[in-house]
Design a protein around this motif. Structure first.
Motif, PDB file in Angstrom:
ATOM      1  N   ILE A 234       0.851  -1.188   0.000  1.00 28.64           N
ATOM      2  CA  ILE A 234       0.000   0.000   0.000  1.00 28.64           C
ATOM      3  C   ILE A 234       0.885   1.235   0.000  1.00 28.64           C
ATOM      4  O   ILE A 234       2.108   1.143   0.158  1.00 28.64           O
ATOM      5  CB  ILE A 234      -0.977   0.007   1.199  1.00 28.64           C
ATOM      6  N   LYS A 235       0.292   2.400  -0.156  1.00 30.72           N
ATOM      7  CA  LYS A 235       1.040   3.642  -0.285  1.00 30.72           C
ATOM      8  C   LYS A 235       1.690   4.047   1.040  1.00 30.72           C
ATOM      9  O   LYS A 235       1.210   3.698   2.118  1.00 30.72           O
ATOM     10  CB  LYS A 235       0.121   4.757  -0.775  1.00 30.72           C
ATOM     11  N   GLN A 237       1.779   6.911   2.584  1.00 26.47           N
ATOM     12  CA  GLN A 237       0.915   7.693   3.462  1.00 26.47           C
ATOM     13  C   GLN A 237      -0.086   6.814   4.178  1.00 26.47           C
ATOM     14  O   GLN A 237      -0.456   7.056   5.333  1.00 26.47           O
ATOM     15  CB  GLN A 237       0.185   8.774   2.653  1.00 26.47           C
ATOM     16  N   GLU A 238      -0.520   5.745   3.513  1.00 28.52           N
ATOM     17  CA  GLU A 238      -1.470   4.795   4.127  1.00 28.52           C
ATOM     18  C   GLU A 238      -0.782   3.980   5.215  1.00 28.52           C
ATOM     19  O   GLU A 238      -1.383   3.688   6.252  1.00 28.52           O
ATOM     20  CB  GLU A 238      -2.051   3.896   3.034  1.00 28.52           C
ATOM     21  N   SER A 241      -0.683   6.063   8.251  1.00 23.03           N
ATOM     22  CA  SER A 241      -1.979   6.062   8.952  1.00 23.03           C
ATOM     23  C   SER A 241      -2.158   4.794   9.772  1.00 23.03           C
ATOM     24  O   SER A 241      -2.704   4.832  10.877  1.00 23.03           O
ATOM     25  CB  SER A 241      -3.115   6.212   7.942  1.00 23.03           C
ATOM     26  N   GLN A 270     -13.296   4.530   7.995  1.00 25.37           N
ATOM     27  CA  GLN A 270     -12.801   4.740   6.634  1.00 25.37           C
ATOM     28  C   GLN A 270     -13.086   6.179   6.166  1.00 25.37           C
ATOM     29  O   GLN A 270     -12.266   6.785   5.483  1.00 25.37           O
ATOM     30  CB  GLN A 270     -13.430   3.728   5.675  1.00 25.37           C
ATOM     31  N   ILE A 275      -8.513   4.139   5.868  1.00 32.08           N
ATOM     32  CA  ILE A 275      -7.901   2.815   5.928  1.00 32.08           C
ATOM     33  C   ILE A 275      -8.784   1.866   6.731  1.00 32.08           C
ATOM     34  O   ILE A 275      -9.673   2.287   7.463  1.00 32.08           O
ATOM     35  CB  ILE A 275      -6.503   2.842   6.580  1.00 32.08           C
ATOM     36  N   TYR A 353      -4.986  -4.901   0.670  1.00 28.95           N
ATOM     37  CA  TYR A 353      -6.416  -4.595   0.706  1.00 28.95           C
ATOM     38  C   TYR A 353      -7.182  -5.837   1.164  1.00 28.95           C
ATOM     39  O   TYR A 353      -6.855  -6.954   0.754  1.00 28.95           O
ATOM     40  CB  TYR A 353      -6.910  -4.179  -0.686  1.00 28.95           C
ATOM     41  N   TYR A 359     -10.713  -0.312   0.854  1.00 30.72           N
ATOM     42  CA  TYR A 359      -9.746   0.499   1.600  1.00 30.72           C
ATOM     43  C   TYR A 359      -8.540  -0.358   1.991  1.00 30.72           C
ATOM     44  O   TYR A 359      -8.676  -1.556   2.300  1.00 30.72           O
ATOM     45  CB  TYR A 359     -10.388   1.071   2.851  1.00 30.72           C
ATOM     46  N   GLY A 361      -5.076  -1.531   4.335  1.00 31.84           N
ATOM     47  CA  GLY A 361      -4.766  -1.582   5.760  1.00 31.84           C
ATOM     48  C   GLY A 361      -4.996  -2.915   6.436  1.00 31.84           C
ATOM     49  O   GLY A 361      -5.078  -2.966   7.669  1.00 31.84           O
TER      50      GLY A 361
END
Length: 469
Positions: A234-235, A237-238, A241, A270, A275, A353, A359, A361
């Motif tokens: 995942i990214k 920034q994710e 989080s 979410q 996330i 995912y 979403y 996480g």
């Protein structure tokens, strides 16, 4: 690893051999030290360090309470004095272990020195008159394997009871609207069991997440853990989080003095954070702070009991009963979106995912196979019970999220138990056979044990020392 402290109160009766009672007081204490059992003795209460005189009961009780003992061990070093044992046990209100060393062969003239077994019979009766639940460890020698096993199992029972009597759960937001199955009676849990909830709204969680992002140090530690233990898909920034959410939940658990949490994992979270909380849950689960999904308070209670039964040596996992195994008659898929701790996995988990959600996480990994205990604390209409039994991890089709195919003795029987209640589609598993100690602990916590296989006599035989695990 949980540390449990025993109150060591060896007992004798005046008409039997006092020297032999003193001998076995010392031998039993030495054996406990060999096994590295933490205990408080009564050597300073009277010259013999033995429980036999009613005038000593209050002094012993005061000493044990001040030391914070979690259980009471009553070795009958000869016949023992049953009524002072019962009075002491009543004062302490902790689990009681009743045992005595096996009697020697009578002397050639027929004289017997201890009659320990007879005294155990007497004390058992008086404890019942006092309405004191107790655990009986079979009359055996100190060097017998059943002695060590029995003492260690009793420590686990004490740990379960200690945990159950001091539960406070962080409830993060309300249950998801669609999950009527996870509703609980907060007042009844408090009135019956002293189980307390600490409800916090989603806004407070978001404030804690933002504060965690600003703090920095804690986030770096969690990010390093994620990098070392998960394959990240995942990214960046994710991932940040995920780490912030884990730090925020741990902070709130500490702030409100809780041992576990239950989170409304969808869908308000979410909207606020973008996330799923599954991987953050997994991080806390690995730290020994159970976090369960869908605001399942009973599930959080179950996780605490299971981990206490395992003495904190292994992590538990929170799962859905989902579908039958396509090839095994008694097989079943245990699965959840991805909240299981990394140590449960047989492979490096992917941070990705989840099934059925858009979403990021959650973790995807199959759990280790092998022996598993499955458990569920639940109740409705004022009655509570503990569903428990064994299973084994087996091969099955590839899955998503965190998952494990298991095989039980009779899936149809288990399925009916879950449907007919008071249970739901959630359970907690642990890679260890803790069924006997959970069963035994139920007598102390006022919850009915409910074995999903007809093995009650086998469990009792194990607890009596007749069979080995």
């Amino acid at each position: 690893m949980a540390i449990i402290k025993l109150g060591y109160a060896p007992t004798r009766r005046s008409i039997f051999s006092a020297p032999d009672a003193l001998k076995y007081r010392g031998l039993t204490a030495e054996r406990l030290k060999e096994l590295e059992i933490d205990f408080v003795d009564i050597d300073d209460i009277n010259e013999e360090g033995l429980l036999y005189d009613d005038v000593d009961v209050r002094k012993i009780a005061d000493k044990f309470k001040a030391a914070g003992v979690d259980g009471l061990f009553l070795p009958h070093c000869n016949f023992g004095t049953e009524y002072v044992c019962a009075r002491l046990a009543k004062e302490l209100d902790v689990p009681v272990l009743l045992w005595g060393p096996l009697d020697e062969r009578p002397k050639e003239n027929g004289e017997r020195l201890r009659d320990t077994q007879c005294g155990l019979f007497a004390t058992g009766k008086v404890l019942r008159r006092f309405q004191i639940p107790f655990t009986y460890m079979t009359n055996c020698r100190l060097e017998d394997p059943v002695f060590e096993r029995g003492v260690r199992d009793f420590l686990a029972v004490c740990n379960i009871v200690k945990t159950f009597r001091n539960i406070r759960i962080l409830q993060i937001s309300t249950r998801p609207f669609d999950f009527w199955t996870t509703m609980c009676n907060e007042g009844e849990l408090l009135e019956k069991f002293n189980i307390q909830l600490a409800p916090v709204p989603m806004t407070e969680l978001m404030q804690a997440v933002n504060a965690a992002k600003q703090e920095g140090t804690r986030i770096k530690e969690i990010l390093a853990y994620i990098k070392d233990n998960m394959t990240v898909e995942i990214k960046e920034q994710e991932v940040l989080s995920v780490a912030a959410l884990a730090a925020a939940m741990e902070e709130l658990v500490s702030k409100y003095g809780c041992q576990a949490a239950a989170i409304q994992c969808w869908n308000a979270l979410q909207t606020e954070l973008g996330i799923m909380p599954c991987a953050a849950n997994a991080i806390l689960n690995e730290r020994g702070i159970p976090v369960v999904c869908e605001t399942d308070i009973h599930g959080a209670i179950t996780a605490l009991l299971v981990e206490a039964a395992g003495m904190g040596e292994r992590r538990s996992f929170f799962a859905d009963w989902t579908i039958r195994h396509p090839d095994l008659e008694n097989g079943e898929l245990l699965q959840h979106c991805g909240p299981w701790p990394v140590s449960v996995a047989k492979e490096k988990p992917r941070l990705t995912y989840p099934l059925a959600f858009d979403y990021p996480g959650s973790l995807t990994a199959e759990a280790k196979h092998g022996e598993v205990t499955l458990c569920r604390f639940d109740g409705d209409n004022g009655e509570y019970s503990l569903l428990l039994g064994n299973a084994k991890g087996v091969e099955g089709p590839k899955g998503m999220g965190t998952y494990l195919w298991v095989e039980v003795e009779n899936m149809k029987r288990l399925e009916a138990k879950i449907v007919e209640g008071p249970y739901i589609h959630h359970c907690v598993g642990i890679h260890k056979n803790v069924v006997p100690v959970l069963y035994e602990a139920c007598k102390y916590i006022g919850v009915k044990p409910d074995l999903y296989d007809p093995v009650e006599e086998e469990v009792k035989a194990y607890l009596r020392g007749e069979i080995r695990r």
